[in-house]
Design an enzyme around this catalytic site. Structure first.
Site, PDB file in Angstrom:
ATOM      1  CE1 TYR A  85     -13.004  -7.113   1.963  1.00 27.45           C
ATOM      2  CE2 TYR A  85     -11.256  -8.505   1.064  1.00 27.45           C
ATOM      3  CZ  TYR A  85     -11.681  -7.521   1.936  1.00 27.45           C
ATOM      4  OH  TYR A  85     -10.787  -6.955   2.806  1.00 27.45           O
ATOM      5  NE  ARG A 106     -10.416   7.710  -2.792  1.00 28.44           N
ATOM      6  CZ  ARG A 106     -11.677   8.108  -2.784  1.00 28.44           C
ATOM      7  NH1 ARG A 106     -12.070   9.085  -3.581  1.00 28.44           N
ATOM      8  NH2 ARG A 106     -12.558   7.534  -1.996  1.00 28.44           N
ATOM      9  CG  ASP A 149      -8.822  -2.645  -4.095  1.00 31.41           C
ATOM     10  OD1 ASP A 149      -8.200  -2.013  -3.219  1.00 31.41           O
ATOM     11  OD2 ASP A 149      -9.605  -3.572  -3.820  1.00 31.41           O
ATOM     12  NE  ARG A 152      -6.994   5.876   2.886  1.00 30.86           N
ATOM     13  CZ  ARG A 152      -7.807   5.049   3.510  1.00 30.86           C
ATOM     14  NH1 ARG A 152      -9.045   5.386   3.747  1.00 30.86           N
ATOM     15  NH2 ARG A 152      -7.377   3.865   3.916  1.00 30.86           N
ATOM     16  NE  ARG A 193      -4.275  -1.555   0.548  1.00 32.42           N
ATOM     17  CZ  ARG A 193      -5.332  -1.325   1.316  1.00 32.42           C
ATOM     18  NH1 ARG A 193      -5.440  -0.196   1.969  1.00 32.42           N
ATOM     19  NH2 ARG A 193      -6.288  -2.226   1.403  1.00 32.42           N
TER      20      ARG A 193
HETATM   21  O1  CP3 Z   1      -0.017  -1.518  -2.446  1.00 31.28           O
HETATM   22  C1  CP3 Z   1      -0.259  -0.561  -3.229  1.00 31.28           C
HETATM   23  O2  CP3 Z   1       0.172   0.580  -3.069  1.00 31.28           O
HETATM   24  C2  CP3 Z   1      -1.048  -0.867  -4.490  1.00 31.28           C
HETATM   25  C3  CP3 Z   1      -2.442  -0.684  -4.424  1.00 31.28           C
HETATM   26  C4  CP3 Z   1      -3.326  -1.548  -3.553  1.00 31.28           C
HETATM   27  C5  CP3 Z   1      -4.520  -1.052  -2.988  1.00 31.28           C
HETATM   28  N1  CP3 Z   1      -5.183  -2.094  -2.417  1.00 31.28           N
HETATM   29  C6  CP3 Z   1      -4.964   0.353  -3.058  1.00 31.28           C
HETATM   30  C7  CP3 Z   1      -6.042   0.818  -2.168  1.00 31.28           C
HETATM   31  C8  CP3 Z   1      -3.249  -2.909  -3.225  1.00 31.28           C
HETATM   32  C9  CP3 Z   1      -2.137  -3.897  -3.520  1.00 31.28           C
HETATM   33  C10 CP3 Z   1      -4.432  -3.234  -2.515  1.00 31.28           C
HETATM   34  C11 CP3 Z   1      -4.728  -4.599  -2.051  1.00 31.28           C
HETATM   35  C12 CP3 Z   1      -5.919  -4.820  -1.244  1.00 31.28           C
HETATM   36  N2  CP3 Z   1      -7.139  -4.205  -1.342  1.00 31.28           N
HETATM   37  C13 CP3 Z   1      -6.018  -5.830  -0.260  1.00 31.28           C
HETATM   38  C14 CP3 Z   1      -4.963  -6.838   0.085  1.00 31.28           C
HETATM   39  C15 CP3 Z   1      -3.917  -6.295   0.942  1.00 31.28           C
HETATM   40  C16 CP3 Z   1      -4.389  -5.673   2.221  1.00 31.28           C
HETATM   41  O3  CP3 Z   1      -4.173  -4.493   2.389  1.00 31.28           O
HETATM   42  O4  CP3 Z   1      -4.955  -6.410   3.038  1.00 31.28           O
HETATM   43  C17 CP3 Z   1      -7.312  -5.767   0.280  1.00 31.28           C
HETATM   44  C18 CP3 Z   1      -7.875  -6.630   1.382  1.00 31.28           C
HETATM   45  C19 CP3 Z   1      -8.007  -4.750  -0.424  1.00 31.28           C
HETATM   46  C20 CP3 Z   1      -9.431  -4.375  -0.270  1.00 31.28           C
HETATM   47  C21 CP3 Z   1      -9.572  -2.984   0.131  1.00 31.28           C
HETATM   48  N3  CP3 Z   1      -9.314  -1.908  -0.689  1.00 31.28           N
HETATM   49  C22 CP3 Z   1     -10.005  -2.493   1.377  1.00 31.28           C
HETATM   50  C23 CP3 Z   1     -10.369  -3.353   2.569  1.00 31.28           C
HETATM   51  C24 CP3 Z   1     -10.024  -1.105   1.283  1.00 31.28           C
HETATM   52  C25 CP3 Z   1     -10.562  -0.141   2.304  1.00 31.28           C
HETATM   53  C26 CP3 Z   1      -9.694   0.003   3.474  1.00 31.28           C
HETATM   54  C27 CP3 Z   1      -8.757   1.145   3.297  1.00 31.28           C
HETATM   55  O5  CP3 Z   1      -7.571   0.970   3.609  1.00 31.28           O
HETATM   56  O6  CP3 Z   1      -9.223   2.177   2.852  1.00 31.28           O
HETATM   57  C28 CP3 Z   1      -9.537  -0.747  -0.001  1.00 31.28           C
HETATM   58  C29 CP3 Z   1      -9.355   0.601  -0.544  1.00 31.28           C
HETATM   59  C30 CP3 Z   1      -7.982   0.957  -1.052  1.00 31.28           C
HETATM   60  N4  CP3 Z   1      -7.203   0.154  -1.844  1.00 31.28           N
HETATM   61  C31 CP3 Z   1      -7.323   2.193  -0.856  1.00 31.28           C
HETATM   62  C32 CP3 Z   1      -6.117   2.116  -1.558  1.00 31.28           C
HETATM   63  C33 CP3 Z   1      -5.066   3.191  -1.689  1.00 31.28           C
HETATM   64  C34 CP3 Z   1      -7.874   3.385  -0.082  1.00 31.28           C
HETATM   65  C35 CP3 Z   1      -9.049   3.952  -0.775  1.00 31.28           C
HETATM   66  C36 CP3 Z   1      -9.146   5.457  -0.761  1.00 31.28           C
HETATM   67  O7  CP3 Z   1      -8.218   6.148  -1.156  1.00 31.28           O
HETATM   68  O8  CP3 Z   1     -10.222   5.948  -0.377  1.00 31.28           O
END
Ligand code: CP3
Length: 346
Positions: free
Chosen positions: A153, A39, A76, A30, A26
């Site tokens: 999910y 964003r 994602d 943010r 990640r």
């Molecule tokens: O790693 C990176 O920088 C690449 C991008 C990436 C994102 N999500 C961007 C993201 C990757 C590799 C993921 C993987 C992901 N997404 C996982 C597996 C790894 C982990 O973190 O457990 C999972 C379970 C998700 C599902 C997901 N996406 C959730 C549960 C959420 C909401 C929680 C949160 O942290 O906001 C997201 C949203 C998300 N994915 C954001 C980002 C940058 C934040 C969204 C926003 O900017 O509003």
């Protein structure tokens, strides 16, 4: 392999390295003001994910600001869910929601296995754009969710305390859940191969919810599908692309973790790196700092990073956090982490 091969790829292949490479799960997100600007412009998170120009921009932000040794495609794990037929929404402050979850056989027909290149072309366009924009020494990592984590999910419909729906199916109706897994595998393998064909140089499978399962269930729903995925991708893309497996909470599965057919095993902070090393002497390990050390500040970050580097012994180690970097992480802590890893001498 020549010295010009990027450090991250050499480390993944188990070659001798000057120091462990560093990237963060990640790493685009943010905690970076520059990310928040894009964003905001995008309006919704899904709209951001669907726009290659913005995805390229936010992928590059942490590389430019912190100089990480690898880059991870901005997308994602739920993009494939949408491509397969799920109605995916991200609700600010709450996370993802799937409005038409999979619950029984009547739902099977709703989930398809389209060609990812047609169902989610923006992902591969982003990969191609990134390969043009990234410096040569920074390889691009592609990713998908492992079948179990995607199923969590798809079945429960979002984040959940107990993931009761998917676990009830796993324990009670395995033949039904298996049918969903078969579809997930078909789609995910193709989604992965298409990322690699478009230019991803390494690939990570995220099994974030592996920690929910007891060992026999983990073997059936995490190990076996992950290995089906890894073998199929390996066969399609050849031996040169390192495959990484991240299972959160794998301390409970340590006795079987070596059976994962990945080149690199990524662990979280609840398993000591030294214990993982002892159990998996031949594997390259990735991890495993608790992301909350970065909230605690520069000194705790440096201290814990040094302990982990020492436990890793400088070889067969890719430095990472044990899970994604968190939104309130101070940049001084990230700078301190980068400096500590860069200056480490094995
Ligand atoms: O790693 C990176 O920088 C690449 C991008 C990436 C994102 N999500 C961007 C993201 C990757 C590799 C993921 C993987 C992901 N997404 C996982 C597996 C790894 C982990 O973190 O457990 C999972 C379970 C998700 C599902 C997901 N996406 C959730 C549960 C959420 C909401 C929680 C949160 O942290 O906001 C997201 C949203 C998300 N994915 C954001 C980002 C940058 C934040 C969204 C926003 O900017 O509003």
């Amino acid at each position: 392999m020549s010295q010009e091969t990027p450090l991250f790829l050499r480390a993944c292949r188990g070659e001798t390295i000057e120091r462990p490479p560093l990237w963060l799960m990640r790493q685009a997100g943010r905690y970076m003001p520059a990310y928040k600007k894009v964003r905001e412009k995008a309006g919704s998170f899904m709209n951001l994910c669907r726009t290659p120009e913005w995805c390229v921009e936010v992928t590059l932000q942490p590389i430019e600001r912190f100089g990480f040794d690898a880059s991870i495609l901005f997308s994602d794990i739920l993009i494939p869910a949408e491509a397969m037929g799920a109605e995916v929404e991200f609700i600010t402050g709450k996370g993802p929601r799937i409005n038409n979850p999979f619950r029984d056989e009547k739902d099977l027909a709703r989930f398809g296995t389209p060609d990812p290149r047609e169902a989610a072309p923006y992902v591969f366009e982003t990969v191609r754009g990134l390969r043009e924009a990234l410096p040569e020494h920074v390889p691009l990592i592609g990713f998908v969710a492992a079948p179990w984590t995607l199923a969590c999910y798809l079945v429960d419909g979002g984040g959940s305390k107990n993931f009761e729906h998917v676990k009830t199916l796993a324990h009670g109706r395995p033949e039904l859940l298996q049918q969903l897994f078969d579809k997930i595998l078909t789609y995910s393998i193709e989604h992965a191969v298409a990322q690699i064909e478009a230019g991803a140089q390494a690939f990570q499978l995220f099994d974030t919810w592996a920690e929910l399962l007891d060992l026999p269930s983990w073997r059936k729903w995490c190990l076996e599908p992950a290995n089906r995925f890894l073998s199929a991708v390996r066969e399609r893309v050849g031996p040169d692309v390192p495959l990484l497996y991240f299972g959160k909470g794998s301390a409970g599965q340590l006795s079987a973790l070596g059976e994962v057919k990945a080149d690199v095993i990524s662990i979280d902070w609840r398993l000591e790196l030294a214990a993982a090393r002892a159990a998996l002497p031949d594997k390259v390990l990735q991890g495993n700092m608790d992301p909350l050390y970065l909230y605690a500040g520069v000194e705790p970050t440096k201290r814990r990073a040094t302990e982990i580097l020492q436990a890793g012994g400088g070889q067969k180690h890719v430095f990472n956090l044990g899970h994604g970097i968190l939104p309130k992480t101070p940049h001084e802590s990230v700078d301190a982490l980068v400096e500590t890893v860069r200056n480490f001498k094995a």
